[in-house]
Scaffold this active site. Sequence first.
Site, short mmCIF file in Angstrom:
data_model
loop_
_atom_site.label_atom_id
_atom_site.label_comp_id
_atom_site.label_asym_id
_atom_site.label_seq_id
_atom_site.Cartn_x
_atom_site.Cartn_y
_atom_site.Cartn_z
N LYS A 43 3.14 -14.12 -10.24
CA LYS A 43 4.22 -13.73 -9.34
C LYS A 43 5.68 -13.74 -9.98
O LYS A 43 6.28 -14.79 -9.31
CB LYS A 43 4.22 -15.45 -8.87
CG LYS A 43 2.46 -16.00 -8.60
CD LYS A 43 1.53 -14.25 -8.15
CE LYS A 43 1.88 -13.69 -5.83
NZ LYS A 43 1.19 -13.12 -5.64
N HIS A 103 -1.14 -9.21 -16.74
CA HIS A 103 -0.71 -10.01 -16.94
C HIS A 103 -0.66 -10.63 -18.40
O HIS A 103 -0.70 -11.74 -18.80
CB HIS A 103 -1.28 -10.82 -15.74
CG HIS A 103 -0.69 -10.88 -14.31
ND1 HIS A 103 0.73 -11.01 -14.06
CD2 HIS A 103 -1.60 -10.81 -13.18
CE1 HIS A 103 1.11 -10.68 -12.60
NE2 HIS A 103 -0.34 -10.80 -12.38
N SER A 133 5.01 -20.13 -5.97
CA SER A 133 4.18 -18.79 -4.96
C SER A 133 2.61 -18.62 -6.33
O SER A 133 2.25 -18.48 -5.19
CB SER A 133 4.80 -18.22 -5.99
OG SER A 133 4.65 -16.54 -6.07
S1 PPS Z 1 1.16 -10.72 -7.82
O1 PPS Z 1 -0.03 -11.63 -7.84
O2 PPS Z 1 0.93 -12.52 -9.84
O3 PPS Z 1 1.42 -9.45 -8.95
O4 PPS Z 1 2.43 -11.58 -8.17
P1 PPS Z 1 4.05 -10.12 -8.36
O5 PPS Z 1 3.87 -9.52 -7.87
O6 PPS Z 1 4.41 -10.57 -10.09
O7 PPS Z 1 4.88 -11.55 -7.07
C1 PPS Z 1 5.08 -12.05 -5.91
C2 PPS Z 1 5.86 -12.67 -5.13
O8 PPS Z 1 6.98 -11.10 -5.72
C3 PPS Z 1 7.77 -11.80 -4.03
N1 PPS Z 1 8.22 -10.67 -4.07
C4 PPS Z 1 10.11 -9.96 -3.83
N2 PPS Z 1 10.74 -10.70 -3.54
C5 PPS Z 1 11.94 -10.63 -3.83
N3 PPS Z 1 12.55 -8.79 -3.37
C6 PPS Z 1 10.48 -8.32 -3.02
N4 PPS Z 1 11.15 -6.32 -3.08
C7 PPS Z 1 9.44 -8.63 -3.25
N5 PPS Z 1 8.43 -8.04 -3.56
C8 PPS Z 1 7.47 -8.97 -3.92
C9 PPS Z 1 6.75 -12.31 -3.53
O9 PPS Z 1 7.14 -12.70 -2.63
C10 PPS Z 1 6.19 -13.72 -4.39
O10 PPS Z 1 7.35 -13.96 -4.06
P2 PPS Z 1 7.11 -15.11 -3.20
O11 PPS Z 1 8.09 -16.57 -4.07
O12 PPS Z 1 5.86 -16.36 -3.09
O13 PPS Z 1 7.22 -15.31 -1.70
#
Ligand code: PPS
Length: 290
Positions: A43, A103, A133
């Site tokens: 996340k 991860h 998240s």
């Molecule tokens: S995972 O499942 O671990 O691979 O998730 P990961 O992609 O690392 O993290 C997901 C969170 O990143 C947010 N996200 C973004 N934030 C800003 N801009 C962009 N383009 C973007 N893409 C993904 C996503 O909404 C998750 O955060 P939260 O706080 O839950 O919204």
Amino acid sequence: MVNRPPIKLVSGMPILGPFAENWENVQRFQAREEDLLIATYPKSGTTWMSEVLDLMLHNGDVAKTQRGAIYERVPFLEYAVPGMRICTEILNSSESPRLIKSHLPAHLLPSSFWEKKCKIIYIARNVKDVLVSYYHFYRMAVVHPDPGTFEEYLQTFIEGKVAFGSWSDHVKGWWKIRQQKDILYLFYEDMLQDQEREIRKVMKFIGKDLPEDVLEKIIQRTTFKTMKENHMANYSTIPSSVMDHTISPFMRKGICGDWKNQLTVAQNELLDEYYKREMSDTDLIFRFED
Ligand code: PPS
């Protein structure tokens, strides 16, 4: 897929139950020199960086990034669930250059990544937003155990018993080795603050020199809003029995500071204590607000 399987331990690290069965193959995984690894604690911006890098490798050609869902274009090294192809196998038969998501904490990364001197982009995110998240992700994706109430999940998280273990060990472990290896260490909060600046760092790191209009296109394609609407980036192609976006969408809020909407005063104090205690032996600093 078995719903809500319990967490297991591999090499001392908690991992999603089904992933544990493929652990030996993960440890034996053969990285290649041209591989590009995106490493994160869950996340923390993995999907965001995956989309940025896939666009960069395809010189901003959007049609090419529509060839498959993000988890197909950037396989998740540790991913192994019954009834689906195991990611180590998919990667073994993939052509180079491969984009790989992991991860794993630095000390458990398969040794071949170090031997082949692969480029690694690590992204870290502040612990409070990660916690929130991750909690909502546990709720919507049944490969995780039931998180219980937020209060219960907070305890499990602080004890480092969620999948992939302790947040602080993860961010500190990668921070410590970043200078000895070919690692670009980035922050989710910096990407939100100035996407262009951070994307330029990535471009330089991977040795790409893309024209300004292409860079601009990559920025536009990787805003939260655009990625949320992009079915090849928002995980909506996964069956709802596996990820239920009506419980909480994968692309949830994409902001810094959402913890303020979730944490009680007492929970916030607990996390402040956790942060102070865990981060007292490092010069790594996080931003919790815009
Ligand atoms: S995972 O499942 O671990 O691979 O998730 P990961 O992609 O690392 O993290 C997901 C969170 O990143 C947010 N996200 C973004 N934030 C800003 N801009 C962009 N383009 C973007 N893409 C993904 C996503 O909404 C998750 O955060 P939260 O706080 O839950 O919204």
